[in-house]
Scaffold this active site. Structure first.
Site, short mmCIF file in Angstrom:
data_model
loop_
_atom_site.label_atom_id
_atom_site.label_comp_id
_atom_site.label_asym_id
_atom_site.label_seq_id
_atom_site.Cartn_x
_atom_site.Cartn_y
_atom_site.Cartn_z
N SER A 1 0.83 -1.20 0.00
CA SER A 1 0.00 0.00 0.00
C SER A 1 0.88 1.26 0.00
CB SER A 1 -0.96 -0.03 1.19
OG SER A 1 -1.95 0.97 1.08
N ASP B 1 -7.98 -3.19 -7.47
CA ASP B 1 -7.54 -2.89 -6.11
C ASP B 1 -8.64 -2.17 -5.33
OD1 ASP B 1 -6.26 -0.76 -4.18
OD2 ASP B 1 -4.74 -2.33 -4.41
N HIS C 1 -6.49 -5.72 -1.54
CA HIS C 1 -5.50 -4.66 -1.37
C HIS C 1 -4.44 -5.20 -0.43
CE1 HIS C 1 -3.95 -0.57 -1.33
NE2 HIS C 1 -3.86 -0.62 -0.01
#
Length: 416
Positions: free
Chosen positions: A181, A278, A346
């Site tokens: 991330s 995502d 994610h």
């Protein structure tokens, strides 16, 4: 206070089993907990978390054939782009080591179990704690006489590396810089500088997980993420730390914070792990709350099966934009690798379920761990791109089940 540097405890976390009145069994119930190390020398170069606390990392030592190999993992957790949000962040685990857990679970790519992490289990594995709010890239300070904030992400990165070099990183034979991330974005920002710290004969590569944030228009034709990043870059003094070749070649240098613009200037071998759908990008780049004030996308966001035909078409268009942004890399990078699947997820490298497990996501029957290992060790070409949703039946679609949990999940991703 430094807490158990380099030491770890293997504990059984049995909360679910206890509530069910039974004991856990098997390897899946075990967790590796690794203690925090504070970087004592960080103030010497001005490296502080947002609130002025010391930066930190968690190190679990390698062994055997992996004793001279190092894997560094950037922690993720959103960003702050104004004084108010950074002040809030400074009072939390995302802006201060004072509020962080002193032990971290090492799983997935950080696991020390050969059956769960076959290629990197015996490496020195390090988790870099995230406490600056700008993907380890800021260099500034805010002080109005009442409130003080340190924007020192770049210096935190430097301080942690300088602390690790005499512990063996400086003699590494193999090294992999990874992150998820906001930490995956950090990989793009620091990949080449990582290489410069290490021996010239070391095999150094980088892996970004869920860090390929697109500079794309949302469903209202606005660049919402660009608008979010612009004040962040200004407030935290990020631009001077962006790739110089990128910033000198583009009309708007701030855009080099986005990987799609910086990627072609990165010379260190890179592996890009991302979902084409995502969850963060779906919820904040493609369909941010500002673009859907009446909540027409709420059900679709919670459950892809509830999306109507028009929404699916928009999602497929977003996938096409991501593949398009990666096309040059896919076709012409000789040292690069990729795994772009069609799961609503994610971050997939830190979770054991998605990294390497009997029912992990696959492309061409290859797990993420296998694809990354094949690429790093040059066993075979590893550039995997999934077919469009909904063809992949191996996905773990990590979308919250209720609108309340969805809102909490998104807020945590963005603001940490």
């Amino acid at each position: 206070m430094e807490i158990m540097s380099g030491r770890a405890l293997r504990l059984v976390l049995a909360l679910v089993a206890v509530s069910a009145g039974c004991a856990p069994t098997g390897v899946w119930s075990e967790r590796l907990l690794v203690g925090m190390t504070l970087v004592r020398n960080a103030p010497a170069i001005g490296a502080y978390c947002l609130d002025g606390s010391l930066p930190a990392y968690h190190l679990h030592r390698g062994f055997g054939a992996g004793a001279n190999s190092w894997l560094l993992q950037f922690e993720g957790g959103g960003w702050c782009n104004d004084v108010e949000s950074c002040l809030d962040r400074a009072k939390s685990r995302r802006g201060s080591t004072r509020y962080m857990s002193k032990y971290e679970v090492f799983s997935g790519i950080l696991s020390n179990n050969a059956s769960l992490n076959p290629d990197f289990y015996n490496w020195n594995r390090v988790k870099l704690r995230y406490c600056d709010g700008a993907s380890f890239a800021g260099d500034g300070k805010f002080d109005n006489g009442t409130s003080l904030l340190y924007f020192r992400g770049q210096k935190i990165w430097d301080a942690i590396i300088l602390d690790l070099l005499p512990q063996g990183l400086g003699n590494a034979h193999k090294a992999l810089l990874s992150g998820c991330s906001a930490g995956g974005l950090s990989v793009f920002l620091h990949c080449d500088s990582f290489t410069r710290y290490l021996p010239t004969n070391a095999s150094v590569k980088c892996l970004s997980d869920a860090g390929f944030f697109l500079d794309a228009r949302d469903i209202s034709s606005n660049y919402t993420m660009r608008s979010f990043f612009k004040p962040l870059i200004s407030l935290q003094g990020v631009q001077k730390n962006l790739n110089a070749n990128c910033t000198s070649s583009i009309r708007y240098p701030n855009l080099c914070f986005f990987p799609q613009y910086a990627l072609k200037f990165i010379t260190t071998p890179m592996f890009i792990l991302n979902s084409a759908y995502d969850v963060f990008q779906f919820h904040h780049i493609l369909v941010p709350p500002s673009a859907d004030p009446r909540g027409h996308w709420n059900r679709c966001k919670v459950n892809a099966a509830a999306c109507n035909a028009a929404q699916i078409q928009i999602l497929q268009g977003f996938r096409s934009r991501m593949i398009g942004a990666l096309m040059f890399f896919l076709e012409f990078s000789r040292s690069g690798g990729m795994f772009i699947n069609s799961c609503f997820a994610h971050c997939q490298s830190e979770s054991q379920d998605t990294w390497f497990a009997p029912d992990s996501p696959r492309i061409q029957n290859k797990t993420i761990a296998e694809a990354v290992g094949d690429w790093y060790f040059s066993r075979r070409i590893s550039k995997e791109v999934d077919c469009p949703y909904p063809c992949d039946r191996t996905c773990h679609n990590l979308i919250p089940a209720t609108s309340d949990s969805q809102a909490a999940y998104i807020t945590d991703l963005l603001k940490g």
